[in-house]
Design a protein around this motif. Structure first.
Motif, PDB file in Angstrom:
ATOM      1  N   LEU A  23      -3.444  14.548 -14.147  1.00 28.95           N
ATOM      2  CA  LEU A  23      -2.387  13.697 -14.700  1.00 28.95           C
ATOM      3  C   LEU A  23      -1.158  14.527 -15.053  1.00 28.95           C
ATOM      4  O   LEU A  23      -0.020  14.068 -14.882  1.00 28.95           O
ATOM      5  N   SER A  24      -1.397  15.776 -15.523  1.00 26.08           N
ATOM      6  CA  SER A  24      -0.272  16.639 -15.879  1.00 26.08           C
ATOM      7  C   SER A  24       0.555  16.985 -14.648  1.00 26.08           C
ATOM      8  O   SER A  24       1.788  17.010 -14.694  1.00 26.08           O
ATOM      9  N   VAL A  25      -0.128  17.265 -13.565  1.00 22.07           N
ATOM     10  CA  VAL A  25       0.596  17.564 -12.314  1.00 22.07           C
ATOM     11  C   VAL A  25       1.413  16.361 -11.885  1.00 22.07           C
ATOM     12  O   VAL A  25       2.598  16.457 -11.523  1.00 22.07           O
ATOM     13  N   LEU A  26       0.779  15.183 -11.922  1.00 23.87           N
ATOM     14  CA  LEU A  26       1.453  13.959 -11.446  1.00 23.87           C
ATOM     15  C   LEU A  26       2.656  13.619 -12.323  1.00 23.87           C
ATOM     16  O   LEU A  26       3.660  13.088 -11.837  1.00 23.87           O
ATOM     17  N   ALA A  27       2.549  13.936 -13.610  1.00 18.75           N
ATOM     18  CA  ALA A  27       3.627  13.579 -14.546  1.00 18.75           C
ATOM     19  C   ALA A  27       4.921  14.286 -14.205  1.00 18.75           C
ATOM     20  O   ALA A  27       6.013  13.785 -14.504  1.00 18.75           O
ATOM     21  N   VAL A  28       4.838  15.443 -13.548  1.00 16.54           N
ATOM     22  CA  VAL A  28       6.078  16.187 -13.243  1.00 16.54           C
ATOM     23  C   VAL A  28       6.377  16.194 -11.742  1.00 16.54           C
ATOM     24  O   VAL A  28       7.249  16.931 -11.289  1.00 16.54           O
ATOM     25  N   THR A  29       5.627  15.420 -11.001  1.00 15.89           N
ATOM     26  CA  THR A  29       5.859  15.395  -9.548  1.00 15.89           C
ATOM     27  C   THR A  29       6.973  14.403  -9.207  1.00 15.89           C
ATOM     28  O   THR A  29       6.874  13.221  -9.557  1.00 15.89           O
ATOM     29  N   PRO A  30       8.046  14.868  -8.510  1.00 10.30           N
ATOM     30  CA  PRO A  30       9.106  13.931  -8.089  1.00 10.30           C
ATOM     31  C   PRO A  30       8.518  12.877  -7.136  1.00 10.30           C
ATOM     32  O   PRO A  30       7.682  13.193  -6.293  1.00 10.30           O
ATOM     33  N   GLY A  31       8.968  11.627  -7.294  1.00  6.70           N
ATOM     34  CA  GLY A  31       8.469  10.540  -6.427  1.00  6.70           C
ATOM     35  C   GLY A  31       7.322   9.783  -7.048  1.00  6.70           C
ATOM     36  O   GLY A  31       6.890   8.766  -6.514  1.00  6.70           O
ATOM     37  N   VAL A  32       6.782  10.285  -8.161  1.00  4.99           N
ATOM     38  CA  VAL A  32       5.713   9.560  -8.850  1.00  4.99           C
ATOM     39  C   VAL A  32       6.327   8.864 -10.055  1.00  4.99           C
ATOM     40  O   VAL A  32       6.895   9.495 -10.936  1.00  4.99           O
ATOM     41  N   ALA A  33       6.245   7.531 -10.098  1.00  6.12           N
ATOM     42  CA  ALA A  33       6.824   6.765 -11.201  1.00  6.12           C
ATOM     43  C   ALA A  33       5.854   6.693 -12.370  1.00  6.12           C
ATOM     44  O   ALA A  33       6.255   6.767 -13.522  1.00  6.12           O
ATOM     45  N   GLU A  34       4.579   6.538 -12.024  1.00  5.47           N
ATOM     46  CA  GLU A  34       3.602   6.343 -13.087  1.00  5.47           C
ATOM     47  C   GLU A  34       2.235   6.755 -12.573  1.00  5.47           C
ATOM     48  O   GLU A  34       1.905   6.504 -11.410  1.00  5.47           O
ATOM     49  N   ALA A  35       1.437   7.373 -13.400  1.00  4.59           N
ATOM     50  CA  ALA A  35       0.057   7.703 -13.038  1.00  4.59           C
ATOM     51  C   ALA A  35      -0.837   7.266 -14.189  1.00  4.59           C
ATOM     52  O   ALA A  35      -0.555   7.578 -15.352  1.00  4.59           O
ATOM     53  N   ARG A  36      -1.882   6.501 -13.858  1.00  2.00           N
ATOM     54  CA  ARG A  36      -2.694   5.911 -14.922  1.00  2.00           C
ATOM     55  C   ARG A  36      -4.163   6.011 -14.531  1.00  2.00           C
ATOM     56  O   ARG A  36      -4.535   5.675 -13.389  1.00  2.00           O
ATOM     57  N   LEU A  37      -4.965   6.503 -15.452  1.00  2.00           N
ATOM     58  CA  LEU A  37      -6.409   6.593 -15.199  1.00  2.00           C
ATOM     59  C   LEU A  37      -7.004   5.180 -15.195  1.00  2.00           C
ATOM     60  O   LEU A  37      -6.713   4.376 -16.082  1.00  2.00           O
ATOM     61  N   LEU A  81       0.824  -1.209   0.000  1.00  2.00           N
ATOM     62  CA  LEU A  81       0.000   0.000   0.000  1.00  2.00           C
ATOM     63  C   LEU A  81       0.857   1.257   0.000  1.00  2.00           C
ATOM     64  O   LEU A  81       0.463   2.297  -0.537  1.00  2.00           O
ATOM     65  N   ALA A  82       2.024   1.153   0.612  1.00  2.00           N
ATOM     66  CA  ALA A  82       2.899   2.328   0.679  1.00  2.00           C
ATOM     67  C   ALA A  82       3.502   2.658  -0.674  1.00  2.00           C
ATOM     68  O   ALA A  82       3.960   3.776  -0.901  1.00  2.00           O
ATOM     69  N   ARG A  83       3.513   1.685  -1.579  1.00  2.00           N
ATOM     70  CA  ARG A  83       4.121   1.927  -2.897  1.00  2.00           C
ATOM     71  C   ARG A  83       3.115   2.481  -3.920  1.00  2.00           C
ATOM     72  O   ARG A  83       3.477   2.724  -5.052  1.00  2.00           O
ATOM     73  N   ILE A 129      -7.339   7.760 -10.415  1.00  2.00           N
ATOM     74  CA  ILE A 129      -6.008   7.678 -11.038  1.00  2.00           C
ATOM     75  C   ILE A 129      -5.132   6.825 -10.131  1.00  2.00           C
ATOM     76  O   ILE A 129      -4.990   7.126  -8.933  1.00  2.00           O
ATOM     77  N   ASP A 130      -4.614   5.741 -10.699  1.00  2.00           N
ATOM     78  CA  ASP A 130      -3.735   4.838  -9.958  1.00  2.00           C
ATOM     79  C   ASP A 130      -2.313   5.379 -10.076  1.00  2.00           C
ATOM     80  O   ASP A 130      -1.809   5.558 -11.183  1.00  2.00           O
ATOM     81  N   VAL A 131      -1.669   5.625  -8.914  1.00  2.00           N
ATOM     82  CA  VAL A 131      -0.342   6.236  -8.930  1.00  2.00           C
ATOM     83  C   VAL A 131       0.677   5.254  -8.338  1.00  2.00           C
ATOM     84  O   VAL A 131       0.481   4.751  -7.231  1.00  2.00           O
ATOM     85  N   ARG A 132       1.724   4.956  -9.127  1.00  2.53           N
ATOM     86  CA  ARG A 132       2.837   4.124  -8.619  1.00  2.53           C
ATOM     87  C   ARG A 132       3.929   5.062  -8.135  1.00  2.53           C
ATOM     88  O   ARG A 132       4.318   5.986  -8.859  1.00  2.53           O
ATOM     89  N   LEU A 133       4.420   4.787  -6.933  1.00  5.78           N
ATOM     90  CA  LEU A 133       5.410   5.694  -6.350  1.00  5.78           C
ATOM     91  C   LEU A 133       6.803   5.129  -6.512  1.00  5.78           C
ATOM     92  O   LEU A 133       6.990   3.923  -6.705  1.00  5.78           O
ATOM     93  N   GLU A 134       7.789   5.998  -6.386  1.00  4.39           N
ATOM     94  CA  GLU A 134       9.184   5.544  -6.402  1.00  4.39           C
ATOM     95  C   GLU A 134       9.941   6.270  -5.287  1.00  4.39           C
ATOM     96  O   GLU A 134       9.533   7.358  -4.858  1.00  4.39           O
ATOM     97  N   GLY A 135      10.998   5.664  -4.857  1.00  6.31           N
ATOM     98  CA  GLY A 135      11.779   6.253  -3.769  1.00  6.31           C
ATOM     99  C   GLY A 135      10.909   6.477  -2.546  1.00  6.31           C
ATOM    100  O   GLY A 135      10.123   5.613  -2.169  1.00  6.31           O
TER     101      GLY A 135
END
Lengths: 301, 221
Positions: A84-98, A57-59, A127-133
Motif C-alpha cells: 500500500l505504501s508503494v501504491l500511495a506514491v505511485t503516479p497514475g494510482v488514484a486510490e488503493a484499498r485493501l 477494467l482498464a480503470r 488490494i483494489d487499485v483505482r487508476l487515473e490518467g
C-alpha cells in the motif's frame, strides 16, 4: 426520386405493377431488412458492452499479496502495508484499498456460499487499485511492489480484457456477415422474381422492342418498381427491428447484466439512420439484381 | 429504302424464302400477299430486324441487316412504325399513354400533336380508355397511332385487320393510304382482298409471296 425508382419519366410505370410478385418482394425485403437491422443492432450492442466492460477494467487494477502460511498473520499484514505504501506514491494510482475479509467473502459467495469460512482458504490479500490518467508504468510498479513485498503481483486485468475485445470483434463480424447474407438473399430473391416477371411479361418486352426500346431502357423499366418495393419493405423491417430494444425490459447496471440493447438516446438517433440505410441498401441491391437478371433474360430473348 | 438481294431464310430445315430480290422505294405503298404460311410475316421480320437472312442480303435504310449489331437494332426500329395483328398495346396503360410510348422510349417529351393524332385515328374521345375497354378496331387504330406517333420513315403492318370487321378494316386501310400520301413508306402483309380493294385508287403495289419467291418490285393493284 420516386419517379426514378418507379421507372417512369413523366408518365405511368412502363412495366406492369408486378402484382403478387411485387408484394412478395416487399415481404421478403421486410424480413431481410428486419434480420439485417437486428444483426446490426446486436453487433453495435456487443461492441458497446465490450467497450464499456473493457473501459471499466482498464480503470482498475488488483494487487495480489501472497505470503507463506507459515509466516503468520503479522508477515501478511506487513507485506500488505508495504504494498500500500508503494501504491500511495505511485503516479497514475488514484486510490488503493485493501479488500477486507467481508468483502472477499461477498465476492466468493456466489461460488462458495455466504457462510463459507474464507479465512480457512489459502487466498492472497487483495488490494483494489483505482487508476487515473494513463495509469502507472506497469513494469515500474511491478518492480517496486516486488521489492517492497516479494509476494505482491500487479494484475491490470489484461487477461480478461483481451478475450472480451476479441469476443466483441467476433460478434461484430458475425453481425456484418448477417447483414451481408441478408442483402445477398434479398438480391437472389429479387433477381429470380425479376427474371420471372420478365419472362411472364414477354409481351411487354416484345412491344417495347418493337417501338425501339433499348435493353437498358427495358431493364430500367422493370428494375425501378422492384427497387422501390424492396426499399419500402426493407425499411419497414428495419423499423420493426429498431423498435425492438424499446420493447425490451430495461436491465440496468445495478443488476450487473447490462446488455447494451437498452433503448437510449443513442438508439433514438441511430434508428432513423438504420432504417434509411437499410432501405437504401435494399433498394440499390434490388436495382442491381433486377438489372443483372434483365440483362441475362433480354440477351436470350 | 429496302432492298433484298438474293435473300434466303428458313426455319427448322424448311426454306421459307429462297433467293428473294426486291426493292421498295421510299414513299411507296406495298401489300405483301400470299396464302397463310407462305412467308409474308418472314418478309416483314427480315425488315424489322427480328430475323437475319441465312444467305444473301437485306438492306434497310441503306444498311445490311447482318452487319447491324444488336445494340443498334433499337435505333433502327425507332425509324419504323410496326403494327402487328395482336396490337401489343400495354394493357396497364391508357390509349393516350400507349400512343405516347414511342416518345418516352426515345427520351422525348410527348407533345400536344399526339392528341390530334389520336383524334385523326378516331380515338379522340377514348384517350383515357384501357385497351381492354376498346373494340378490336379501336385497338388496331390505337396501335396504328402508336406506330406513327414518332413520325417513322417506314410503317410496317402485319395483318392489321385480321381481327376487325370489314367496315373497321376499310377505315384502317384509309389511314394507311393517307399516311402514304403524306410521304411515308408503307408495307402491309395481308391476305385480305377487301383490305387491298380499300386501297383502290392509290399507287399501291402487290408483292406476292409464293413458293418462297417474291416478285421483285410488285405488280400494280
Amino acid at each position: 426520386m420516386r419517379a426514378l425508382f418507379a421507372g417512369r419519366r413523366g408518365g405511368p410505370p412502363i412495366a406492369p405493377g408486378g402484382g403478387a410478385i411485387g408484394g412478395l418482394i416487399a415481404l421478403v425485403a421486410a424480413a431481410m431488412g428486419f434480420l439485417a437491422a437486428a444483426a446490426a443492432i446486436a453487433g453495435l450492442a456487443a461492441g458497446e458492452v465490450a467497450g464499456r466492460w473493457s473501459a471499466d477494467l482498464a480503470r482498475v487494477a488488483t494487487v495480489r499479496v501472497w505470503t507463506p502460511e507459515a509466516d503468520g498473520q503479522g508477515a501478511r499484514e506487513a507485506a500488505v502495508t508495504a504494498a500500500l505504501s508503494v501504491l500511495a506514491v505511485t503516479p497514475g494510482v488514484a486510490e488503493a484499498r485493501l479488500i477486507d475479509e467481508a468483502a472477499q467473502r461477498a465476492l466468493l459467495a456466489p461460488w462458495l456460499g455466504a457462510e463459507a469460512d474464507v479465512s480457512a482458504l489459502p487466498l492472497p490479500s487483495l488490494i483494489d487499485v483505482r487508476l487515473e490518467g494513463a495509469g502507472p508504468d506497469v513494469a515500474d510498479v511491478s518492480r517496486q511492489l516486488s521489492a517492497a513485498a516479494p509476494g505482491a503481483e500487479w494484475d491490470d486485468h489484461g487477461e480478461w480484457r483481451g478475450p472480451l475485445i476479441r469476443a466483441a470483434d467476433r460478434v461484430r463480424q458475425a453481425a456484418a456477415a448477417g447483414v451481408a447474407l441478408a442483402a445477398a438473399a434479398l438480391a437472389a430473391m429479387v433477381a429470380v422474381a425479376a427474371a420471372a416477371t420478365l419472362w411472364s411479361g414477354a409481351g411487354v418486352v416484345r412491344t417495347l422492342r418493337m417501338i425501339g426500346a433499348e435493353d437498358a431502357f427495358i431493364s430500367r423499366a422493370f428494375a425501378g418498381p422492384f427497387a422501390l418495393r424492396a426499399a419500402l419493405g426493407a425499411g419497414a423491417g428495419a423499423l420493426a427491428a429498431a423498435a425492438l430494444p424499446f420493447t425490451l425490459p430495461q436491465i440496468g447496471v445495478e443488476t450487473g447484466l447490462e446488455t447494451g440493447l437498452a433503448a437510449g438516446a443513442d438508439l433514438i438517433v441511430l434508428a432513423p439512420l438504420l432504417v434509411l440505410s437499410t432501405a437504401l441498401v435494399a433498394g440499390l441491391t434490388a436495382l442491381a439484381a433486377t438489372r443483372a437478371a434483365a440483362w441475362l433474360v433480354l440477351r436470350r430473348g | 429504302m429496302i432492298e433484298f438481294e438474293s435473300a434466303s431464310v428458313g426455319y427448322d430445315g424448311r426454306v421459307v424464302l429462297a433467293d428473294v430480290s426486291l426493292t421498295l422505294e421510299s414513299g411507296s405503298l406495298h401489300f405483301v400477299t400470299g396464302r397463310s404460311g407462305a412467308g409474308k410475316t418472314t418478309v416483314l421480320r427480315l425488315i424489322y430486324l427480328a430475323l437475319r437472312p441465312d444467305s444473301g442480303a437485306v438492306r434497310v435504310f441503306g444498311r445490311d441487316t447482318r452487319e447491324v449489331p444488336r445494340r443498334e437494332e433499337a435505333a433502327m426500329r425507332r425509324r419504323m412504325g410496326i403494327v402487328l395483328q395482336d396490337c401489343d398495346l400495354l394493357d396497364h396503360m391508357s390509349v393516350m399513354e400507349n400512343i405516347e410510348l414511342p416518345h418516352r422510349v426515345a427520351g422525348r417529351q410527348p407533345g400536344p400533336e399526339l392528341k390530334e393524332l389520336a383524334a385523326w385515328v378516331g380515338l379522340g374521345k377514348r384517350l383515357d380508355a384501357r385497351p381492354a375497354q376498346l373494340s378490336a378496331g379501336e385497338r388496331q387504330r390505337a396501335a396504328l397511332a402508336r406506330a406513327v406517333a414518332a413520325s417513322p420513315d417506314l410503317i410496317i403492318a402485319d395483318e392489321p385487320t385480321g381481327n376487325v370487321d370489314a367496315e373497321a378494316a376499310a377505315r384502317i386501310m384509309s389511314l394507311f393510304v393517307e399516311l402514304n400520301k403524306l410521304g411515308k413508306t408503307v408495307l402491309i402483309a395481308t391476305h385480305d382482298l377487301n383490305l387491298m380493294r380499300a386501297a383502290q385508287g392509290s399507287r399501291a403495289r402487290v408483292l406476292k409471296v409464293e413458293g418462297g419467291r417474291v416478285s421483285r418490285s410488285g405488280t400494280p393493284l
